[in-house]
Design a protein around this motif. Structure first.
Motif, PDB file in Angstrom:
ATOM      1  N   ASP A  72       0.429  -1.562  -0.037  1.00 28.98           N
ATOM      2  CA  ASP A  72      -0.067   0.058   0.386  1.00 28.98           C
ATOM      3  C   ASP A  72       0.974   1.409   0.160  1.00 28.98           C
ATOM      4  N   THR A  73       0.445   2.450  -0.518  1.00 29.87           N
ATOM      5  CA  THR A  73       0.655   3.626  -0.797  1.00 29.87           C
ATOM      6  C   THR A  73      -0.153   4.646  -0.719  1.00 29.87           C
ATOM      7  N   THR A  74       0.222   5.751  -0.854  1.00 30.17           N
ATOM      8  CA  THR A  74      -1.506   6.658  -0.560  1.00 30.17           C
ATOM      9  C   THR A  74      -1.656   7.005  -1.776  1.00 30.17           C
ATOM     10  N   SER A 129       3.637   8.646  -5.612  1.00 27.43           N
ATOM     11  CA  SER A 129       4.189   7.414  -4.384  1.00 27.43           C
ATOM     12  C   SER A 129       5.207   6.721  -4.541  1.00 27.43           C
TER      13      SER A 129
END
Length: 462
Positions: free
Chosen positions: A63-65, A167
């Motif tokens: 996951d990233t922003t 990201s």
């Protein structure tokens, strides 16, 4: 050392199955720039993770922003085997305007474009799902035939390349130790033509600037104030006109600092490609090069720096006519950089150049729009030489070393964050219609690309 011939045979025997896997991925609407498709982007990442796990990779969705990354690792045959990091992106461009597509952009098909030429259709078929799956299929064939890979392989698939990669840098910074390898391999490039493979060794850097010239505190009547009041459009036009001399050279002081002449042998190799002013500019309705005099179109677009104006606004631009002296005028300016040009120094020099031409009773403001240095790989890199021979073996034509006029920021990020050079090999064609309706990918690229990556992996271990 693992035998390459049975791997190539396996790829050919299983071409239809690899096509079906690509179709599955192409059906996922992973449009990264539109929030409405966020779930589809995650679905594409999860599909890739599942596929990589099925051939023995340790793979996960990270996951990233923004949209997630896919990271995967596979051990090599021995601790001292070379370690490569392969990069691609699973997100795609929007499909608008939909009415210009001949078929549903997310319903891929195999079509005959002309006698003997079959193509894969659909959004992402070339950019970049078709390209990244070539490498996955090469790894799959090695595992099926030998039960292992010829070297240690890490994979990074991004989900935001088509929306600016917001990201990516934070992710590379946070995971630099995990992702470091001997070198990176990037597949987001193309061939010289349908039968001639290519390796890209140079990418131009980029500096983007927007300037706004302010004059009077309001728009003025051109009859009442014309001739007395400063006109920001005229000031801006003079600034832009001063940026080039009559030979096409950029006149900003220090602009050419760090610019090297392209080696003579490289220029000769580019000449052998047969590109002419007529063939290059004729397709867009032009015939006269506008850059530095005495240089070929390939040198101008691959190895020389530029200053271009991408948009100008000021005054009344609506229907009809309005006699007004605008209070402000603006321009968007981009610089393509080469060799050792410093983006920060170019930006500062440009701003000094502009300020020196603004009248004392006027002002100028600047808005930064990104910047990255050029990438120039070594022509005698052992990785490059081995890959070039592998491509030549596959296509029965010498693989050419080319440069690209555009920028691929990930290559610079790999250098800056991971300390790695990149090998840029791709199999897209100039008529693949990437980012446009009716995107396609030649079946010859799909088959030959799989075999090429298998050969490159083999060559790196010799």
């Amino acid at each position: 050392m693992l035998a390459i011939a049975p791997v190539l045979d396996h790829l050919d025997a299983n071409l239809n199955q690899s096509l079906e896997r690509l179709y599955e991925l192409l059906r996922i609407r992973s449009i990264s720039t539109d929030p409405a498709f966020a779930a589809d982007c995650r679905k594409a990442a999860e599909w890739l993770v599942a596929d990589l796990k099925s051939i023995g990779f340790e793979a996960s969705v990270r996951d990233t922003t923004g949209h997630p990354m896919v990271v995967a690792h596979h051990e090599g045959p021995s601790p001292d085997a070379p370690h490569v990091l392969f990069y691609g992106h699973y997100d795609v461009q929007p499909v608008d305007p939909l009415n210009l597509w001949e078929d549903d952009p997310f319903d891929p098909k195999l079509k005959e474009l002309s006698p003997g030429r079959k193509v894969i259709t659909g959004r992402g078929s070339s950019d970049d799902k078709g390209q990244l799956m070539l490498f996955v299929e090469a790894c799959r064939a090695y595992k099926a035939v030998h039960g292992k890979l010829p070297c240690k392989v890490s994979i990074l698939f991004e989900g935001e390349e088509e929306s600016g990669s917001p990201s990516l840098k934070p992710f590379l910074d946070a995971n630099s130790e995990e992702l470091k390898a001997d070198f990176a391999m990037v597949c987001d490039t193309g061939m010289w033509d349908r039968t001639t493979p290519a390796i890209c060794v140079g990418l131009r850097g980029l500096v983007g600037e927007e300037i706004v010239v302010h004059a009077a505190n309001r728009d003025l009547h051109s009859g009442e104030f014309g001739g007395a009041a400063a006109n920001p459009i005229r000031i801006l036009a003079k600034v832009l006109a001063d940026m080039h001399d009559d030979t096409g050279r950029v006149t900003i002081p220090g602009f050419y600092d760090g610019v090297e002449e392209t080696p003579t042998q490289v220029l000769k190799s580019w000449e052998s490609l047969g590109e002419t002013t007529e063939s290059f500019l004729g397709e867009v309705g032009l015939s006269i090069p506008s850059g530095e005099k005495g240089r070929s179109v390939l040198e101008l677009t691959w190895a020389r720096p530029t200053a271009e104006f991408n948009g100008i606004t000021g005054g009344y631009t609506g229907e009809g006519f309005k006699t007004v002296i605008a209070a402000k005028a603006s321009a968007k300016v981009s610089f393509r950089l080469v060799h050792k040009q410093d983006p920060d120094k170019i930006r500062a020099a440009f701003r000094d150049f502009v300020r020196a031409r603004i009248p004392a009773d006027c002002s100028v403001e600047f808005h930064e729009h990104g910047g990255s240095p050029a990438i120039q790989l070594s022509y005698d890199s052992p990785f490059l030489i081995r890959a070039q021979q592998a491509l030549t073996d596959e296509w029965d034509k010498p693989a050419v070393t080319i440069a690209m006029g555009g920028s691929i920021p990930i290559v610079g990020d790999f250098q800056n964050f991971l300390g790695m050079e990149s090998l840029l090999v791709g199999f897209a064609l100039v008529d693949d219609r990437i980012h446009s309706p009716n995107e396609k990918y030649d079946l010859s690229s799909f088959r030959g690309g799989q075999r090429s990556w298998a050969r490159i992996l083999d060559a790196l271990t010799r």
